[in-house]
Write an enzyme that holds these catalytic residues in place. Structure first.
Site, PDB file in Angstrom:
ATOM      1  N   GLY A  38      10.892   4.781 -21.334  1.00  0.00           N
ATOM      2  CA  GLY A  38       9.718   4.328 -20.586  1.00  0.00           C
ATOM      3  C   GLY A  38       8.492   5.200 -20.793  1.00  0.00           C
ATOM      4  N   GLN A  97      -6.566   5.547   0.409  1.00  0.00           N
ATOM      5  CA  GLN A  97      -6.210   6.908   0.858  1.00  0.00           C
ATOM      6  C   GLN A  97      -7.406   7.817   0.584  1.00  0.00           C
ATOM      7  OE1 GLN A  97      -2.202   8.231  -0.279  1.00  0.00           O
ATOM      8  NE2 GLN A  97      -1.843   6.165  -1.034  1.00  0.00           N
ATOM      9  N   ASP A 170     -12.181  -5.622  10.172  1.00  0.00           N
ATOM     10  CA  ASP A 170     -12.036  -4.289  10.772  1.00  0.00           C
ATOM     11  C   ASP A 170     -13.362  -3.557  10.741  1.00  0.00           C
ATOM     12  OD1 ASP A 170     -12.264  -3.288   8.128  1.00  0.00           O
ATOM     13  OD2 ASP A 170     -10.108  -3.385   7.854  1.00  0.00           O
ATOM     14  N   LYS A 193      -9.144  -3.772  14.232  1.00  0.00           N
ATOM     15  CA  LYS A 193      -7.797  -3.807  13.663  1.00  0.00           C
ATOM     16  C   LYS A 193      -7.120  -2.463  13.904  1.00  0.00           C
ATOM     17  CE  LYS A 193      -7.124  -3.490   9.111  1.00  0.00           C
ATOM     18  NZ  LYS A 193      -7.156  -3.951   7.720  1.00  0.00           N
ATOM     19  N   ARG A 195      -4.046   0.006  12.757  1.00  0.00           N
ATOM     20  CA  ARG A 195      -3.057   0.249  11.695  1.00  0.00           C
ATOM     21  C   ARG A 195      -2.085   1.298  12.191  1.00  0.00           C
ATOM     22  NH1 ARG A 195      -2.436  -1.164   6.544  1.00  0.00           N
ATOM     23  NH2 ARG A 195      -4.363  -2.269   6.209  1.00  0.00           N
ATOM     24  N   ASP A 221     -13.355  -9.177   3.036  1.00  0.00           N
ATOM     25  CA  ASP A 221     -12.606  -7.920   2.967  1.00  0.00           C
ATOM     26  C   ASP A 221     -12.649  -7.421   1.523  1.00  0.00           C
ATOM     27  OD1 ASP A 221     -11.168  -5.807   3.931  1.00  0.00           O
ATOM     28  OD2 ASP A 221      -9.512  -6.997   4.713  1.00  0.00           O
ATOM     29  N   THR A 226      -0.938  -7.190   1.624  1.00  0.00           N
ATOM     30  CA  THR A 226       0.196  -7.965   2.146  1.00  0.00           C
ATOM     31  C   THR A 226      -0.263  -9.297   2.742  1.00  0.00           C
ATOM     32  OG1 THR A 226       0.000  -7.034   4.364  1.00  0.00           O
ATOM     33  CG2 THR A 226       1.379  -5.840   2.792  1.00  0.00           C
TER      34      THR A 226
END
Ligand code: R5P
Length: 305
Positions: A38, A97, A170, A193, A195, A221, A226
């Site tokens: 790989g 992040q 949000d 929203k 989380r 958004d 998901t």
């Protein structure tokens, strides 16, 4: 005009081809070989000396492989003495992040920025970052493009009534929604929203401030991952009396069972862009894709003209 080549990583070849077509060039020749275990072994098969080199790669699933590809391609290219090397990243994975949400976590978006820099990319062109402030994580110049105008043009085709509102699902997306509301001359509402830090990808949509009864809601958004944010916010809006829901998002991550979740959501139409190469099986009749190739081609053209 500068002599330039556009290479593509493996993440979004259709978009790279479309950009090349608009620029009237062929994609650069690269072999993305892998050893049996790989391990990646890219091979740049064109002379890059003194040329302006662009490498297009979305940091979509499998993002770690795709990031490694652009890093190693960068090293291979810089050894051929190009004039400069520019990373074209239509979707910057890890952008969510962007801060230390709790002690013990990395600021991953900052690390990704560093990866590109150590691989000798001298500029970055990207689209609709999760947070504008991520530009500041880079030491090199960043051209931060937006698909907003393209998405706004789509809305104008499907939403005729002025009886509409722009919705940010949000608080973090308020600026994005405000820009769309401004472009469409519509009012905006912002939902709250929550989380859960201990449960990845689990959200709950909360309060709607303002009267939405009888209106068409245009949710905007940056990412549909998901599909939870869209499904929850659409349901809350419907419960509050909106007549229809149209969703706009730049990056169709569509992870896991997002398709099923979105099919079950009270949403009339979803428009995403091709910043991520979404497999055909993930499409369904209410999901439409528009191309950001024109804005990427234009950004490249501005560098080389
Ligand atoms: C998060 O703040 C982003 O702007 C999106 O709302 C989020 O990534 C969507 O994720 P999901 O589709 O998993 O709810």
């Amino acid at each position: 005009m500068k002599d330039f080549i556009l290479f593509s990583g493996s993440s979004n070849v259709p978009l790279a081809r479309e950009v090349a077509k608009l620029l009237n060039i062929s994609l650069g020749k690269v072999d993305l070989q892998r050893f049996a275990d790989g391990e990646l072994r890219p091979w740049i098969k064109q002379d890059v000396r003194n040329k302006t080199i662009f490498v297009l790669q979305s940091f979509s699933y499998p993002m770690d492989e795709h990031i490694m590809e652009i890093v190693l391609m960068g090293d291979a290219i810089r050894r051929g003495a190009p004039e400069t090397m520019i990373a074209v990243v239509p979707y910057l994975g890890y952008a969510r992040q962007d801060k230390l949400h709790r002690p013990g976590e990395p600021v991953s978006a900052r690390v990704i920025a560093k990866f590109l820099e150590v691989s000798k990319y001298k500029e970055v062109i990207t689209v609709d970052l999760h947070n504008d402030a991520i530009v500041g994580f880079f030491q090199v110049p960043v051209t931060h493009l937006s698909a907003l105008e393209l998405l706004a043009a789509e809305v104008k085709k499907v939403v005729s009534s002025k009886n509409s509102i722009v919705v940010s699902p949000d608080v973090g997306g308020t600026k994005r929604a405000r820009n769309l509301a401004y472009a469409l001359d519509l009012p905006i509402i912002v939902m709250e929203k929550k989380r859960y830090l201990d449960r990845n990808d689990v959200t709950e949509s909360y309060e709607i401030i303002g009267n939405v009864k009888g209106k068409t809601a245009i949710i905007i958004d940056d990412i549909i991952s998901t599909g939870g944010t869209i499904a929850d916010s659409a349901k809350s809006l419907k419960d509050a009396g909106v007549t229809s829901v149209v969703v706009l998002a730049t990056h169709g991550v569509l992870a896991g069972n997002a398709k099923e979740k979105l099919i079950g959501a009270p949403v009339d139409e979803i428009v995403i862009t091709d910043s991520i190469n979404v497999p055909k099986v993930k499409f369904f009749p209410r999901l439409r894709m528009i191309s950001i190739a024109p804005i990427l081609a234009d950004a490249i053209w501005r560098v080389v003209r």
